[in-house]
Design an enzyme around this catalytic site. Structure first.
Site, PDB file in Angstrom:
ATOM      1  N   GLY A  75       0.873  -1.166   0.000  1.00 61.33           N
ATOM      2  CA  GLY A  75       0.000   0.000   0.000  1.00 61.33           C
ATOM      3  C   GLY A  75       0.908   1.212   0.000  1.00 61.33           C
ATOM      4  O   GLY A  75       1.839   1.283  -0.791  1.00 61.33           O
ATOM      5  N   GLU A  76       0.688   2.116   0.915  1.00 58.75           N
ATOM      6  CA  GLU A  76       1.542   3.304   1.019  1.00 58.75           C
ATOM      7  C   GLU A  76       1.984   3.398   2.477  1.00 58.75           C
ATOM      8  O   GLU A  76       1.159   3.607   3.363  1.00 58.75           O
ATOM      9  CB  GLU A  76       0.724   4.522   0.570  1.00 58.75           C
ATOM     10  CG  GLU A  76       1.446   5.828   0.702  1.00 58.75           C
ATOM     11  CD  GLU A  76       2.795   5.828   0.012  1.00 58.75           C
ATOM     12  OE1 GLU A  76       2.881   5.462  -1.167  1.00 58.75           O
ATOM     13  OE2 GLU A  76       3.788   6.177   0.686  1.00 58.75           O
ATOM     14  N   SER A  77       3.289   3.220   2.677  1.00 58.57           N
ATOM     15  CA  SER A  77       3.768   3.061   4.060  1.00 58.57           C
ATOM     16  C   SER A  77       3.568   4.317   4.902  1.00 58.57           C
ATOM     17  O   SER A  77       3.347   4.222   6.112  1.00 58.57           O
ATOM     18  CB  SER A  77       5.239   2.652   4.061  1.00 58.57           C
ATOM     19  OG  SER A  77       6.029   3.632   3.416  1.00 58.57           O
ATOM     20  N   CYS A 113       6.131  -5.325   0.629  1.00 59.10           N
ATOM     21  CA  CYS A 113       6.263  -3.982   0.059  1.00 59.10           C
ATOM     22  C   CYS A 113       6.123  -2.909   1.138  1.00 59.10           C
ATOM     23  O   CYS A 113       7.027  -2.756   1.949  1.00 59.10           O
ATOM     24  CB  CYS A 113       5.289  -3.831  -1.105  1.00 59.10           C
ATOM     25  SG  CYS A 113       5.860  -2.584  -2.260  1.00 59.10           S
ATOM     26  N   ARG A 140      12.716   3.655   0.311  1.00 55.17           N
ATOM     27  CA  ARG A 140      11.388   3.709  -0.309  1.00 55.17           C
ATOM     28  C   ARG A 140      11.536   4.005  -1.789  1.00 55.17           C
ATOM     29  O   ARG A 140      12.357   4.835  -2.172  1.00 55.17           O
ATOM     30  CB  ARG A 140      10.535   4.810   0.320  1.00 55.17           C
ATOM     31  CG  ARG A 140       9.880   4.417   1.607  1.00 55.17           C
ATOM     32  CD  ARG A 140       8.993   5.543   2.128  1.00 55.17           C
ATOM     33  NE  ARG A 140       7.832   5.749   1.289  1.00 55.17           N
ATOM     34  CZ  ARG A 140       7.339   6.948   0.969  1.00 55.17           C
ATOM     35  NH1 ARG A 140       7.909   8.049   1.410  1.00 55.17           N
ATOM     36  NH2 ARG A 140       6.282   7.037   0.209  1.00 55.17           N
ATOM     37  N   ILE A 183       6.093  -3.139  -7.281  1.00 51.69           N
ATOM     38  CA  ILE A 183       5.335  -1.911  -7.544  1.00 51.69           C
ATOM     39  C   ILE A 183       5.873  -0.811  -6.628  1.00 51.69           C
ATOM     40  O   ILE A 183       5.664  -0.869  -5.415  1.00 51.69           O
ATOM     41  CB  ILE A 183       3.823  -2.126  -7.294  1.00 51.69           C
ATOM     42  CG1 ILE A 183       3.287  -3.297  -8.137  1.00 51.69           C
ATOM     43  CG2 ILE A 183       3.043  -0.843  -7.613  1.00 51.69           C
ATOM     44  CD1 ILE A 183       1.872  -3.731  -7.776  1.00 51.69           C
ATOM     45  N   ARG A 184       6.594   0.153  -7.224  1.00 60.81           N
ATOM     46  CA  ARG A 184       7.239   1.209  -6.420  1.00 60.81           C
ATOM     47  C   ARG A 184       7.850   0.595  -5.153  1.00 60.81           C
ATOM     48  O   ARG A 184       7.607   1.025  -4.021  1.00 60.81           O
ATOM     49  CB  ARG A 184       6.255   2.320  -6.074  1.00 60.81           C
ATOM     50  CG  ARG A 184       5.858   3.143  -7.300  1.00 60.81           C
ATOM     51  CD  ARG A 184       4.930   4.281  -6.989  1.00 60.81           C
ATOM     52  NE  ARG A 184       3.625   3.821  -6.503  1.00 60.81           N
ATOM     53  CZ  ARG A 184       2.684   3.272  -7.274  1.00 60.81           C
ATOM     54  NH1 ARG A 184       2.898   3.138  -8.578  1.00 60.81           N
ATOM     55  NH2 ARG A 184       1.550   2.882  -6.781  1.00 60.81           N
ATOM     56  N   HIS A 192       5.238  -8.328  -4.321  1.00 61.68           N
ATOM     57  CA  HIS A 192       3.866  -8.631  -3.899  1.00 61.68           C
ATOM     58  C   HIS A 192       3.534 -10.104  -4.165  1.00 61.68           C
ATOM     59  O   HIS A 192       2.904 -10.403  -5.191  1.00 61.68           O
ATOM     60  CB  HIS A 192       2.878  -7.760  -4.680  1.00 61.68           C
ATOM     61  CG  HIS A 192       2.855  -6.334  -4.265  1.00 61.68           C
ATOM     62  ND1 HIS A 192       1.964  -5.830  -3.343  1.00 61.68           N
ATOM     63  CD2 HIS A 192       3.629  -5.293  -4.630  1.00 61.68           C
ATOM     64  CE1 HIS A 192       2.178  -4.545  -3.166  1.00 61.68           C
ATOM     65  NE2 HIS A 192       3.190  -4.186  -3.934  1.00 61.68           N
ATOM     66  N   GLU A 241       1.282 -11.790  -3.046  1.00 55.82           N
ATOM     67  CA  GLU A 241      -0.176 -12.015  -3.029  1.00 55.82           C
ATOM     68  C   GLU A 241      -0.801 -11.750  -4.394  1.00 55.82           C
ATOM     69  O   GLU A 241      -1.948 -12.114  -4.630  1.00 55.82           O
ATOM     70  CB  GLU A 241      -0.825 -11.136  -1.944  1.00 55.82           C
ATOM     71  CG  GLU A 241      -1.013  -9.664  -2.289  1.00 55.82           C
ATOM     72  CD  GLU A 241       0.272  -8.831  -2.178  1.00 55.82           C
ATOM     73  OE1 GLU A 241       1.375  -9.414  -2.033  1.00 55.82           O
ATOM     74  OE2 GLU A 241       0.172  -7.587  -2.273  1.00 55.82           O
TER      75      GLU A 241
HETATM   76  N1  GLN Z   1       6.208   2.947  -2.341  1.00 55.00           N
HETATM   77  C1  GLN Z   1       5.256   2.530  -1.348  1.00 55.00           C
HETATM   78  C2  GLN Z   1       5.590   3.092   0.016  1.00 55.00           C
HETATM   79  O1  GLN Z   1       6.491   3.826   0.189  1.00 55.00           O
HETATM   80  C3  GLN Z   1       5.177   1.021  -1.267  1.00 55.00           C
HETATM   81  C4  GLN Z   1       4.540   0.505  -2.527  1.00 55.00           C
HETATM   82  C5  GLN Z   1       3.774  -0.757  -2.377  1.00 55.00           C
HETATM   83  O2  GLN Z   1       3.475  -1.231  -1.265  1.00 55.00           O
HETATM   84  N2  GLN Z   1       3.392  -1.321  -3.492  1.00 55.00           N
HETATM   85  O3  GLN Z   1       4.935   2.791   0.956  1.00 55.00           O
END
Ligand code: GLN
Length: 199
Positions: A46-48, A78, A107, A137-138, A173, A175
């Site tokens: 997600g987005e940390s 992630c 990150r 993903i990122r 990921h 999952e």
């Molecule tokens: N770039 C996201 C973060 O800093 C992590 C990306 C992800 O969980 N797919 O949280």
């Protein structure tokens, strides 16, 4: 065994699907009371920075830290890896992490060009076995691993799946691909090392 899946934000439903495929019952964790009867926890992508804020505002941060101190097995993917790391580079100043794995992660460390990519990974302990398809993903990049950290998979010489004690973290990921092996290994590890049972 019941696995909790942190469900504040991000890809939690896909984790529940992978766990169901290997016969593990799961429960969404949104508030401290949801942690009470879980034997393991998954912290999804997600987005940390957002997840860090939601962990604090939901009152989950300290109870999760305490359960990890008490030996709760955790799989972080992630953003989950970032939240479980000892040190985060390029994070927000107010971003909190749990320090459960002695790694330094950057990150979005794979940079703009490789913002998102997919590649085949070889899982340790399974030489010549089918590759695991990694979806990044990122993704956070592991820049340092402490001596207690076991590397379970690498990409271009960089660890992407690592374990320290009962905590396993992935840059990618697992999952999002229909291959439950990363979840299965995590759950086997819980059975063997926590419950003392053969997988
Ligand atoms: N770039 C996201 C973060 O800093 C992590 C990306 C992800 O969980 N797919 O949280």
């Amino acid at each position: 065994m019941i696995a909790g899946v942190l469900a504040l934000q991000g890809a939690f439903a896909a984790h529940q699907a992978r766990l169901a495929e290997i016969g593990v019952e799961s429960r969404q964790v949104r508030r401290p009371g949801d942690l009470a009867d879980v034997d393991a926890l998954v912290m999804p992508g997600g987005e940390s920075t957002t997840m860090s804020k939601l962990l604090v505002s939901s009152g989950l941060f300290d109870p999760i830290a305490a359960r990890i101190d008490g030996g709760l097995p955790v799989l972080g993917t992630c953003a989950g890896m970032i939240l479980l790391a000892a040190e985060v580079l390029d994070g927000r100043p107010d971003q909190r992490c749990l320090g459960a794995v002695d790694i330094t992660v950057r990150r979005n460390g794979y940079g703009r060009q490789l913002d998102s990519f997919e590649c085949d990974l070889e899982l340790t302990g399974d030489p010549g076995g089918p590759p695991f398809h990694g979806v990044f993903i990122r993704a956070p990049k592991v820049e340092r691993c402490g001596p207690a950290v076991e590397v379970l998979a690498e990409h271009d010489g960089v660890p992407v799946l690592v374990r320290q004690g009962r905590v396993t973290v992935a840059s990618f990921h697992p999952e999002l691909t229909p291959d439950p092996r990363v979840h299965a290994r995590f759950i086997d590890h819980v059975h063997v090392h926590v419950h003392g049972e053969a997988p």
